[in-house]
Design an enzyme around this catalytic site. Structure first.
Site, PDB file in Angstrom:
ATOM      1  N   ASP A 238       0.849  -1.199   0.000  1.00 51.94           N
ATOM      2  CA  ASP A 238       0.000   0.000   0.000  1.00 51.94           C
ATOM      3  C   ASP A 238       0.872   1.233   0.000  1.00 51.94           C
ATOM      4  O   ASP A 238       1.180   1.765   1.035  1.00 51.94           O
ATOM      5  CB  ASP A 238      -0.929  -0.047   1.228  1.00 51.94           C
ATOM      6  CG  ASP A 238      -1.967   1.058   1.200  1.00 51.94           C
ATOM      7  OD1 ASP A 238      -2.162   1.673   0.139  1.00 51.94           O
ATOM      8  OD2 ASP A 238      -2.574   1.309   2.249  1.00 51.94           O
TER       9      ASP A 238
ATOM     10  N   GLU B  43      -2.667  10.079  -1.101  1.00 56.89           N
ATOM     11  CA  GLU B  43      -3.928   9.326  -1.057  1.00 56.89           C
ATOM     12  C   GLU B  43      -4.326   9.021   0.369  1.00 56.89           C
ATOM     13  O   GLU B  43      -5.507   8.984   0.706  1.00 56.89           O
ATOM     14  CB  GLU B  43      -3.764   8.011  -1.855  1.00 56.89           C
ATOM     15  CG  GLU B  43      -5.091   7.280  -2.121  1.00 56.89           C
ATOM     16  CD  GLU B  43      -5.476   6.281  -1.029  1.00 56.89           C
ATOM     17  OE1 GLU B  43      -6.618   5.790  -1.065  1.00 56.89           O
ATOM     18  OE2 GLU B  43      -4.660   5.993  -0.129  1.00 56.89           O
ATOM     19  N   GLU B  44      -3.346   8.783   1.231  1.00 58.92           N
ATOM     20  CA  GLU B  44      -3.662   8.265   2.568  1.00 58.92           C
ATOM     21  C   GLU B  44      -4.334   9.281   3.481  1.00 58.92           C
ATOM     22  O   GLU B  44      -5.145   8.904   4.319  1.00 58.92           O
ATOM     23  CB  GLU B  44      -2.388   7.726   3.242  1.00 58.92           C
ATOM     24  CG  GLU B  44      -1.807   6.470   2.598  1.00 58.92           C
ATOM     25  CD  GLU B  44      -2.711   5.249   2.719  1.00 58.92           C
ATOM     26  OE1 GLU B  44      -3.848   5.369   3.192  1.00 58.92           O
ATOM     27  OE2 GLU B  44      -2.258   4.161   2.306  1.00 58.92           O
TER      28      GLU B  44
ATOM     29  N   ASP C 162      -4.500  -0.090  -6.326  1.00 57.58           N
ATOM     30  CA  ASP C 162      -4.296   0.275  -4.919  1.00 57.58           C
ATOM     31  C   ASP C 162      -4.951  -0.747  -3.993  1.00 57.58           C
ATOM     32  O   ASP C 162      -5.517  -0.404  -2.964  1.00 57.58           O
ATOM     33  CB  ASP C 162      -4.833   1.691  -4.653  1.00 57.58           C
ATOM     34  CG  ASP C 162      -4.504   2.169  -3.242  1.00 57.58           C
ATOM     35  OD1 ASP C 162      -3.618   1.567  -2.596  1.00 57.58           O
ATOM     36  OD2 ASP C 162      -5.155   3.120  -2.772  1.00 57.58           O
TER      37      ASP C 162
ATOM     38  N   HIS D 212      -1.667  -0.866   6.280  1.00 58.06           N
ATOM     39  CA  HIS D 212      -1.472   0.224   7.258  1.00 58.06           C
ATOM     40  C   HIS D 212      -0.746  -0.219   8.528  1.00 58.06           C
ATOM     41  O   HIS D 212      -0.875   0.442   9.557  1.00 58.06           O
ATOM     42  CB  HIS D 212      -2.810   0.876   7.635  1.00 58.06           C
ATOM     43  CG  HIS D 212      -3.484   1.594   6.511  1.00 58.06           C
ATOM     44  ND1 HIS D 212      -4.624   2.340   6.685  1.00 58.06           N
ATOM     45  CD2 HIS D 212      -3.174   1.692   5.187  1.00 58.06           C
ATOM     46  CE1 HIS D 212      -4.994   2.865   5.520  1.00 58.06           C
ATOM     47  NE2 HIS D 212      -4.140   2.474   4.601  1.00 58.06           N
TER      48      HIS D 212
END
Lengths: 461, 461
Positions: free
Chosen positions: A291, A325-326, A353, A427
């Site tokens: 990710d 993006e996060e 993604d 994550h």
């Protein structure tokens, strides 16, 4: 009658020829990738020589500069950066989370949610109240919640076959839970990590505050620790179950950053675009391998494959490394804004993604049943030998989503790898290069290159 | 006309009802497995509390006893053992492999091939000759080979999408290479590990000797070491490149062992069988997690699922833990022999021996295009929501293969998980529980239970 027959024959013959040509090109793409693929080595560099790259961090800037050079080294026709201001959140010191029952202090694995505010310097201690949904907060009300730390503990529903759907239905706890709990007077929030895996990694991710409201500190807690805390709350204890939370994260001023774009310019329609992208930024707890290191490495690889095979695209083909993006989506928004400003016509935008796992197919955002049927008729057989033939409605991705409004007519496409292992690493500190399989990654890059080739050749209608 | 129409309507209606009923049953199977599945915990026990279980070893016997008790604990109608004599090969001391160039001694990772003979107690040292195929031996002839250690170094062909095919085309080096090299006077063989992964694990596996010929010692060498050795052979060296090989493995007398069989007896056709199995034995280098702990745990789980859901099968449903797949196939042969002797009619036999990875579908051994088309028409849609809908010709497996001759009419079916990661762990010290994903394993068990249910309900014609 004869003419008609001849025409029909010619049509069938030319269709068959086209199919054979497409089939050969896909085979070439896969052969080149599986024999000479670069994306695994590139991912290794990104993970091990750069590492975590949260928006605004020095590492993100390093990755931007490296990504640009990488594209240039492949001889793309144009390589450029798109400047964009991004949020700059930093975690600060390692967080401290402790379950306290009287004199019993049990340290547990936590990590601040992205964009969270800090606790006071000495931390906070409060009674814990466990809830399983945002609705439950309404039922409990201020009387039960005020002054407490709210513990969101609804697990993934394992019955969903696609783990993304389990993430989708559990995700509100992380994204909207802290904001909702603050409204009832909670002083802090801990959220069960969004994973089906029972492990000791806290899985972070962004939370969103109501700007008008009070922002309270919020952290993810590992699933093992969440189960432990929940068990302790069920027991009869000699003292109330409390939680100590200490975090020093903060939001710094916005920072200048960049999307990285590489392009093969179209020979017939230079202003029509087929793009593929992923996001360059990652959470700070690990290497952002799945990710979304895999997504950006597959994107540049897909374009490299078409170039190295000598393919001259009719339309312009682009790889985009989106930034942020996060925790902000500023890169995706900027790309769409510039597409509109520069009057670029986007035929299709593909996003990778969902990790670098074994390919299953592609999802076409908002596609009608007729569109899906047509796409399957056209291309399912071609993709079947490669196992990337599940062509379904749905899909897309948050980096390409803003194009929907800014580039009318664009078809948004999500690359769909197998979803079973994604949330094991997502994550968390476990999202490292070692958890990526070379062939799974490469097959994904080849699948994406194949779809771009087919769209370039035949369009999407 | 009216009657015909009514009949047609009734047929369509009942077909739709059946489909709805099947669809509901599959959903129940998956829900039960994903919420209350036992196979992951069972696999943990097998890997961590028992561990490696090569045929004839005390651990294999432990696994047999534990497997029987497990099936009994699930309340299957019959649980029994099938006695069978199996080869009993032991590795002995850890092998010693060293590349020698003059005074330069480079120890490398090797492991004796299963069934290999030992070297003399002090080992052997000889010049190395690298070859890439068995044919190359014929070209080189005795003059080039006699007295040397033959180094088979043909890698996996990465262009195969299914890694099983790469294994299939590289496998002759391990299986038949030592025997072939001996005929030209080689005194030992080292074989590049059968994996696409570049790692430092030797991947063992059985070799086969010509009983009339001279048996020479043979070992697998890690791919990293194989690449190193090959590089050294290409360089100009001050001294010849030699290899030192020391192994103390041996073949003990055959040992009494067992297949473990658990059965739900059919309510309509108790003497017609639908079986699913994997092999209980494993190589000795690790826990045999994917090969084939996952297969046997999925097999017993598939039967448990049908039982726990209260399903009353028309035909008898069996889970079989075959013994001795890795180095003799004696368990599979015994099962088929007893099926013939006991006049058991086998409708279908499913084998799960390709790892516990994410499901893709099933392969039907020797199936005609018409059969495949029919199966797809009947069941593809039902299996599609679960991603296990690739129903193809091919498949089967070595444990069920002997049934073809002994149980006429049986359809042999291979469970097909994704193949990309299998040879990363296959036959190596890396084949451990930690490399199995819980959900991937469970989805496989549910897919197998679903297929058994469909076959039981509707047959295969």
């Amino acid at each position: 009658m004869k003419l008609k027959f001849t025409l029909l024959f010619a049509f069938i013959f030319s269709t068959a020829l086209l199919k054979a040509q497409d089939s050969l090109m896909l085979r070439k793409i896969y052969d080149e990738e599986l024999v000479n693929g670069k994306c695994y080595a590139n991912l290794h560099y990104l993970c091990k020589n750069i590492g975590p790259r949260l928006s605004g961090s020095p590492n993100a800037q390093k990755a931007i500069e490296w990504g640009k050079k990488l594209m240039e080294s492949y001889g793309f026709d144009r390589v450029f950066l798109q400047p964009v201001m991004v949020p700059h959140w930093v975690r600060g010191d390692k967080e401290n989370g402790v379950i306290i029952i009287g004199n019993n202090h049990i340290p547990v694995a936590i990590a601040a949610l992205g964009m969270s505010v800090a606790t006071p310097a000495n931390g906070i201690t409060a009674d814990v109240i466990e809830v399983h949904s945002l609705k439950e907060l309404d039922t409990l009300g201020v009387a039960a919640i005020k002054g407490k730390i709210v513990f969101f503990n609804r697990p993934f529903d394992p019955r969903f076959i696609e783990t993304l759907r389990a993430y989708g239905t559990a995700g509100d706890q992380r994204f909207a839970g802290p904001e909702a709990a603050a409204k009832y007077g909670a002083i802090g929030v801990i959220v069960r990590s969004l994973t089906e895996s029972i492990d000791n990694y806290p899985h972070t991710g962004a939370t969103s505050y109501d700007k008008a409201g009070i922002n309270i500190p919020a952290a993810a807690i590992s699933t093992i620790a969440a189960n432990q805390l929940s068990e302790l709350l069920k027991q009869k204890n000699t003292a109330p179950v409390q939680f100590y939370l200490k975090m020093s994260c903060k939001l710094l001023p916005d920072t200048l950053s960049y999307n990285v774009v590489g392009e093969l310019t179209g020979t017939e329609n230079p202003n029509k675009f087929i793009t593929v992208g992923g996001h360059l930024d990652s959470w700070d707890l690990a290497e952002g391998a799945h990710d979304d290191g895999t997504g950006i490495m597959q994107s540049v690889e897909a374009v490299r494959l078409l170039k190295v095979l000598g393919y001259q695209p009719k339309n312009s083909i682009r790889a985009v490394f989106f930034i942020n993006e996060e925790n902000g989506d500023k890169g995706g928004e900027k790309y769409a804004e510039l597409a509109a400003k520069n009057k670029e016509e986007h035929i299709a935008a593909i996003e990778s993604d969902l990790g670098g796992f074994t390919p299953r197919g592609f999802g076409f955002s908002g596609a009608s049943p007729a569109f899906v049927q047509n796409i399957n008729l056209k291309w399912k057989k071609l993709l079947e030998p490669y196992g990337a033939d599940r062509l379904t409605a749905g899909g897309g991705g948050s980096d390409i989503e803003p194009l929907k409004a800014k580039a009318p007519g664009v078809v948004l496409i999500g690359y769909l790898p197998d979803s079973q292992r994604y949330f094991d690493v997502h994550h968390s500190a476990n999202d490292v290069f070692e958890n990526v399989n070379k062939r799974e990654l490469e097959l994904g890059a080849a699948a994406i290159a194949s779809l771009m080739y087919l769209i370039d050749q035949h369009g999407l209608n």
